[in-house]
Design a protein around this motif. Structure first.
Motif, PDB file in Angstrom:
ATOM      1  N   PRO A 126      52.286  40.753  24.436  1.00  0.00           N
ATOM      2  CA  PRO A 126      53.045  39.373  24.530  1.00  0.00           C
ATOM      3  C   PRO A 126      52.011  38.402  25.024  1.00  0.00           C
ATOM      4  O   PRO A 126      51.308  38.647  25.934  1.00  0.00           O
ATOM      5  N   ARG A 127      52.122  37.212  24.531  1.00  0.00           N
ATOM      6  CA  ARG A 127      51.686  36.081  24.804  1.00  0.00           C
ATOM      7  C   ARG A 127      52.498  34.885  25.141  1.00  0.00           C
ATOM      8  O   ARG A 127      53.563  34.637  24.224  1.00  0.00           O
ATOM      9  N   ASP A 128      52.270  33.715  25.768  1.00  0.00           N
ATOM     10  CA  ASP A 128      52.946  32.664  25.989  1.00  0.00           C
ATOM     11  C   ASP A 128      52.884  31.535  24.687  1.00  0.00           C
ATOM     12  O   ASP A 128      51.630  31.586  24.447  1.00  0.00           O
ATOM     13  N   LYS A 129      53.710  30.661  24.767  1.00  0.00           N
ATOM     14  CA  LYS A 129      53.470  29.502  23.919  1.00  0.00           C
ATOM     15  C   LYS A 129      54.582  28.414  24.305  1.00  0.00           C
ATOM     16  O   LYS A 129      55.561  28.739  24.742  1.00  0.00           O
ATOM     17  N   VAL A 130      53.894  27.471  24.764  1.00  0.00           N
ATOM     18  CA  VAL A 130      54.422  26.307  25.367  1.00  0.00           C
ATOM     19  C   VAL A 130      55.465  25.627  24.279  1.00  0.00           C
ATOM     20  O   VAL A 130      55.065  25.488  23.130  1.00  0.00           O
ATOM     21  N   CYS A 131      56.772  25.588  24.715  1.00  0.00           N
ATOM     22  CA  CYS A 131      57.753  25.348  23.661  1.00  0.00           C
ATOM     23  C   CYS A 131      58.889  24.877  24.478  1.00  0.00           C
ATOM     24  O   CYS A 131      58.869  25.041  25.700  1.00  0.00           O
ATOM     25  N   GLY A 132      60.155  24.355  23.641  1.00  0.00           N
ATOM     26  CA  GLY A 132      61.149  24.275  24.686  1.00  0.00           C
ATOM     27  C   GLY A 132      62.156  25.311  24.662  1.00  0.00           C
ATOM     28  O   GLY A 132      63.192  25.248  25.533  1.00  0.00           O
ATOM     29  N   ASP A 133      61.954  26.330  23.755  1.00  0.00           N
ATOM     30  CA  ASP A 133      62.545  27.701  23.866  1.00  0.00           C
ATOM     31  C   ASP A 133      63.851  27.833  23.511  1.00  0.00           C
ATOM     32  O   ASP A 133      64.413  28.855  23.283  1.00  0.00           O
ATOM     33  N   ALA A 134      64.318  26.800  22.458  1.00  0.00           N
ATOM     34  CA  ALA A 134      65.725  26.894  22.178  1.00  0.00           C
ATOM     35  C   ALA A 134      65.659  27.466  20.600  1.00  0.00           C
ATOM     36  O   ALA A 134      64.867  27.119  19.855  1.00  0.00           O
ATOM     37  N   LEU A 135      66.610  28.400  20.390  1.00  0.00           N
ATOM     38  CA  LEU A 135      66.776  29.224  19.215  1.00  0.00           C
ATOM     39  C   LEU A 135      67.977  28.499  18.556  1.00  0.00           C
ATOM     40  O   LEU A 135      69.246  28.847  18.867  1.00  0.00           O
ATOM     41  N   SER A 136      67.792  27.776  17.369  1.00  0.00           N
ATOM     42  CA  SER A 136      68.749  27.007  16.768  1.00  0.00           C
ATOM     43  C   SER A 136      69.723  27.911  15.627  1.00  0.00           C
ATOM     44  O   SER A 136      69.365  29.175  15.421  1.00  0.00           O
ATOM     45  N   GLY A 137      70.665  27.534  15.082  1.00  0.00           N
ATOM     46  CA  GLY A 137      71.613  28.074  14.292  1.00  0.00           C
ATOM     47  C   GLY A 137      70.737  28.605  12.840  1.00  0.00           C
ATOM     48  O   GLY A 137      71.122  29.458  12.343  1.00  0.00           O
ATOM     49  N   LYS A 138      69.847  27.822  12.535  1.00  0.00           N
ATOM     50  CA  LYS A 138      69.008  28.183  11.421  1.00  0.00           C
ATOM     51  C   LYS A 138      68.405  29.357  11.726  1.00  0.00           C
ATOM     52  O   LYS A 138      68.116  30.262  10.835  1.00  0.00           O
ATOM     53  N   THR A 139      67.729  29.452  13.083  1.00  0.00           N
ATOM     54  CA  THR A 139      67.017  30.717  13.613  1.00  0.00           C
ATOM     55  C   THR A 139      68.162  31.899  13.197  1.00  0.00           C
ATOM     56  O   THR A 139      67.549  33.009  12.834  1.00  0.00           O
TER      57      THR A 139
END
Length: 414
Positions: free
Chosen positions: A38-51
């Motif tokens: 596993p590795r990190d990724k800078v992001c807002g971390d939200a998983l939308s309805g499209k996801t």
């Protein structure tokens, strides 16, 4: 030199989506990433309805499994919009939540979500190379030569018929083969930090978008996370950052310390780790996402939503659509630009109206009085709140936001 028909560069959500759907088509391929998971990724971390939609197309058991992993995933049922004047409205992601058995969205640290996708790669069809950094790409009459360094030591070369750029913002495929360049008017600067102990979260884990006067035309966000953590961040168009000489990190910390609607919620909060930054190539401009022997998915194709800054949904969606078209490429043994162009057409036919509308909404943030006006009206008017909620489900309803008559009707109706 090793030969393989399909090579995917990048094993984040876009690359994993492409790989997983290729496996459903029973198409062998190689997927390579410079990191070890596993590795990190800078992001807002939200998983939308499209996801949620794309993962359900892939395997209906995935989303229920998220609901069981409480330490890595928490459900999210809506969004809180906070206008520049401090007035807030809560908008559910679905107009009738009573019909929903599973949440319409989730929030998860990227180190957990990306690893969950990576673990699901089907090794029957996917030759997975971790720790492989692509150094050079050369397109020839016979295919594409990909030179990469394996775990900073051994150099190897792959020869492919088709290469998929899925390696994000700094995609070597996008730069070398599509000649895509950074454009500040269609690019957002973002920063993110993890905090513990932020108070006042919504009981259904609504994500929060705060359009603070001191940060317009950008915004400040608070996204709840598992285990009492929160993803705190800010984003602004790079053209505005440059023009105004904005220090996004300093402005975010000032808002946390001084903004009357925020500071009390952080009085017992502690930052965990550092504030980190990243770039968001926005889908506010229609760009080519394919060409001779290449395709682009996710951030590599600049497909991030211009209003919310959310990129995971379009990353997964573009990967699914790319895999569907690759199956036709393999059947017909065609990897030329004209045949691959059908992927561009299919993707933009499905997504361009949404991206264009989000770009319009992004521009509305330059008019704080208008944002205040709409939120004030929605705060008092249940019907309007329900209409805005339906806009998450119905693109035609969302299109009302581009129509001046929508605001005229708001003005003359209570």
């Amino acid at each position: 030199m090793k030969n393989t028909d399909i090579v995917i560069i990048g094993a984040g959500p876009a690359g994993c989506s492409t790989s997983l759907f290729l496996a459903k088509h029973k198409i062998p391929h190689t997927i390579i990433d410079k990191a070890i998971f596993p590795r990190d990724k800078v992001c807002g971390d939200a998983l939308s309805g499209k996801t949620v939609y794309v993962l359900n197309q892939l395997d209906p058991t995935i989303i229920p499994s998220f609901d069981q992993q409480k330490n890595e995933f928490i459900e999210s049922w809506g969004v809180k919009f906070v206008a520049p004047n401090g007035k807030a409205i809560d908008i559910p992601f679905k107009s009738d939540m009573s019909k929903e058995q599973l949440p319409p969205g989730f929030i998860s640290k990227r180190i957990d979500f990306d690893n969950e996708l990576f673990k699901r790669l089907d090794r029957t069809y996917a030759n997975v190379i971790e720790g492989g950094e692509v150094l050079e790409i050369e397109r020839t009459s016979e295919g594409v030569n990909i030179k990469y360094e394996f775990q900073q030591s051994q150099h190897s070369i792959l020869n492919a018929q088709l290469i998929i750029g899925a390696e994000g913002d700094r995609s070597i495929v996008a730069k070398k083969l599509a000649n895509l360049q950074k454009e500040n008017e269609h690019y957002c600067a973002g920063i993110r930090a993890y905090y513990e102990g932020v108070e006042g979260m919504h009981n259904q884990n609504f994500i929060e978008l705060h359009f603070l006067p001191e940060m317009l035309p950008g915004y400040f966000w608070i996204f709840p996370l598992p285990n009492g953590m929160a993803n705190i961040g800010a984003g602004m168009l790079s053209s505005e950052v440059s023009k105004r000489k904005v220090n996004l990190k300093a402005d975010m910390l000032k808002a946390i310390e001084n903004n009357p609607n925020i500071r009390e919620r952080f009085k017992n909060a502690k930052i965990q780790g550092k504030i980190q930054g990243w770039g968001l190539p926005l889908g506010s401009k229609k760009r080519p996402v394919s060409g001779e022997r290449f395709m682009l998915v996710g951030d590599a194709g600049s497909l991030i939503d211009p209003f919310t800054g959310e990129g995971i949904g379009n990353a997964l969606y573009s990967g699914m659509m790319a895999a569907n078209h690759i199956s036709e490429c393999v059947k017909q043994n065609r990897y030329d630009a004209a045949f691959l162009k059908e992927y561009d057409t299919a993707f933009y036919n499905r997504q361009w109206d949404e991206l264009k509308l989000s770009h319009t909404m992004q521009k509305l943030c330059k008019f704080p009085w208008l944002f205040n006006f709409v939120v004030n009206k929605a705060h008092k008017n249940k019907t309007l709140r329900e209409t805005i909620s339906c806009m998450f489900e119905d693109l035609d309803l969302r299109a009302k936001l581009r129509n001046p008559l929508f605001y005229v009707k708001l003005l003359i109706n209570d």
